[in-house]
Design a protein around this motif. Structure first.
Motif, short mmCIF file in Angstrom:
data_model
loop_
_atom_site.label_atom_id
_atom_site.label_comp_id
_atom_site.label_asym_id
_atom_site.label_seq_id
_atom_site.Cartn_x
_atom_site.Cartn_y
_atom_site.Cartn_z
N LEU A 81 20.45 -33.55 -10.56
CA LEU A 81 21.45 -33.01 -9.20
C LEU A 81 20.52 -32.85 -7.48
O LEU A 81 20.95 -34.26 -8.01
CB LEU A 81 22.54 -31.51 -9.83
CG LEU A 81 23.29 -31.31 -8.89
CD1 LEU A 81 24.30 -32.30 -8.09
CD2 LEU A 81 23.60 -29.84 -8.64
N GLY A 82 19.47 -32.61 -8.23
CA GLY A 82 18.94 -32.33 -6.99
C GLY A 82 18.14 -33.92 -7.19
O GLY A 82 18.65 -34.58 -5.84
N VAL B 201 21.44 -39.71 -2.63
CA VAL B 201 22.25 -40.34 -1.45
C VAL B 201 21.65 -40.09 -0.01
O VAL B 201 21.56 -40.09 0.97
CB VAL B 201 23.27 -39.04 -1.80
CG1 VAL B 201 24.08 -39.09 -0.82
CG2 VAL B 201 24.33 -39.54 -2.91
N LEU B 202 20.66 -38.32 0.41
CA LEU B 202 19.91 -38.17 1.47
C LEU B 202 19.15 -39.31 2.16
O LEU B 202 19.11 -39.45 2.62
CB LEU B 202 19.16 -36.34 0.95
CG LEU B 202 18.65 -36.31 2.58
CD1 LEU B 202 20.00 -36.04 3.81
CD2 LEU B 202 17.51 -34.80 2.05
N GLU C 208 19.81 -36.26 -7.97
CA GLU C 208 21.43 -37.53 -7.70
C GLU C 208 21.08 -37.43 -6.11
O GLU C 208 21.88 -37.95 -5.13
CB GLU C 208 22.10 -37.59 -8.50
CG GLU C 208 21.96 -37.83 -9.93
CD GLU C 208 21.66 -39.27 -9.80
OE1 GLU C 208 21.92 -40.40 -8.56
OE2 GLU C 208 20.59 -39.56 -10.73
N LEU C 209 21.18 -35.71 -5.41
CA LEU C 209 21.66 -35.16 -4.07
C LEU C 209 20.69 -36.02 -3.34
O LEU C 209 20.97 -36.35 -2.18
CB LEU C 209 21.75 -33.85 -4.47
CG LEU C 209 23.14 -33.39 -4.35
CD1 LEU C 209 22.56 -32.06 -4.47
CD2 LEU C 209 24.06 -34.18 -3.57
N SER C 210 19.53 -35.97 -3.97
CA SER C 210 18.31 -36.55 -3.03
C SER C 210 18.49 -38.21 -2.42
O SER C 210 18.35 -38.56 -1.92
CB SER C 210 16.68 -36.45 -3.22
OG SER C 210 16.41 -34.74 -3.76
N GLU D 238 24.83 -45.00 -5.85
CA GLU D 238 24.03 -43.00 -5.77
C GLU D 238 25.33 -42.48 -5.36
O GLU D 238 25.53 -41.11 -6.59
CB GLU D 238 23.59 -43.23 -4.98
CG GLU D 238 22.38 -43.90 -4.72
CD GLU D 238 21.63 -44.34 -6.14
OE1 GLU D 238 21.74 -42.89 -6.17
OE2 GLU D 238 20.64 -44.95 -6.35
N VAL D 239 26.26 -42.99 -4.96
CA VAL D 239 27.79 -41.33 -4.24
C VAL D 239 28.56 -41.62 -5.85
O VAL D 239 28.89 -40.88 -6.73
CB VAL D 239 28.33 -41.69 -3.82
CG1 VAL D 239 30.01 -41.09 -3.09
CG2 VAL D 239 27.71 -42.08 -2.56
N LEU E 234 26.08 -39.18 -8.50
CA LEU E 234 26.67 -38.02 -8.30
C LEU E 234 28.43 -37.13 -8.22
O LEU E 234 27.48 -36.35 -9.45
CB LEU E 234 26.07 -37.79 -6.64
CG LEU E 234 26.70 -36.27 -6.86
CD1 LEU E 234 25.55 -35.53 -6.61
CD2 LEU E 234 26.42 -36.59 -4.89
N SER E 235 29.24 -38.09 -8.38
CA SER E 235 30.28 -37.98 -9.09
C SER E 235 30.22 -37.51 -10.50
O SER E 235 30.83 -37.39 -10.60
CB SER E 235 31.43 -38.20 -7.96
OG SER E 235 31.71 -39.73 -8.86
#
Length: 156
Positions: free
Chosen positions: A89-90, A96-97, A92-94, A60-61, A64-65
């Motif tokens: 983007l949201g 990771v979270l 992928e950030l989600s 996942e990181v 995101l990158s």
């Protein structure tokens, strides 16, 4: 996930996310796979675990990158980005979270309290009067300053 907060709903807490992720895993009988090690590897997986359409899956990181990989510096607020790029983007950030929330739950860590504690520790480690001067752009231009070898406060 079943139920769940709707997009844009106010008041989403780490506790709500933790509960939703636990329910999600339980409904799918995934608890047996959600060890701390496996959840961490889902975030940081490096190498080729499997190939899909010729692309290795890097965790996942990594996903995101990839969004930022060839964009150079991106201004705050993402001006010029298409709405679908921001939505991606949201997502992928989600991812990771959600993995972090799940990992903290499996490890018995109150992530909200840990984050607040870390902010407090960083405030002590990087006092305002010192950091305002020490972390100017000269740090990144290779010039010497009194705390230039320290991290910027966002690291552990």
């Amino acid at each position: 996930m079943t139920g769940g907060a709707s997009e844009g709903e106010e008041g989403v807490t780490l506790d709500l996310l933790k509960m939703k992720m636990a329910d999600f895993a339980k409904e799918r009988d995934w608890d047996r796979f959600h060890s701390p090690r496996n959840l961490l590897l889902a975030l940081l997986r490096i190498g080729q675990w499997f190939m899909f359409d010729g692309h290795s899956q890097v965790g996942e990181v990594g996903e995101l990158s990839e969004i930022f990989q060839w964009r150079g510096e991106v201004p705050k607020g993402l001006p010029g980005w298409k709405e679908e790029e921001k939505q991606h983007l949201g997502e992928e950030l989600s991812d990771v979270l959600l993995y972090l929330v799940r990992l903290s739950d499996i490890c018995g860590i109150d992530l909200g309290k840990a984050a607040l504690r870390k902010v407090g520790l960083n405030a002590l480690k990087y006092p305002v009067g010192v950091c305002n001067k020490a972390y100017s752009s000269s740090k990144y231009e290779g010039k010497d300053n009194n705390v230039g070898s320290q991290s910027n406060g966002s690291e552990s």
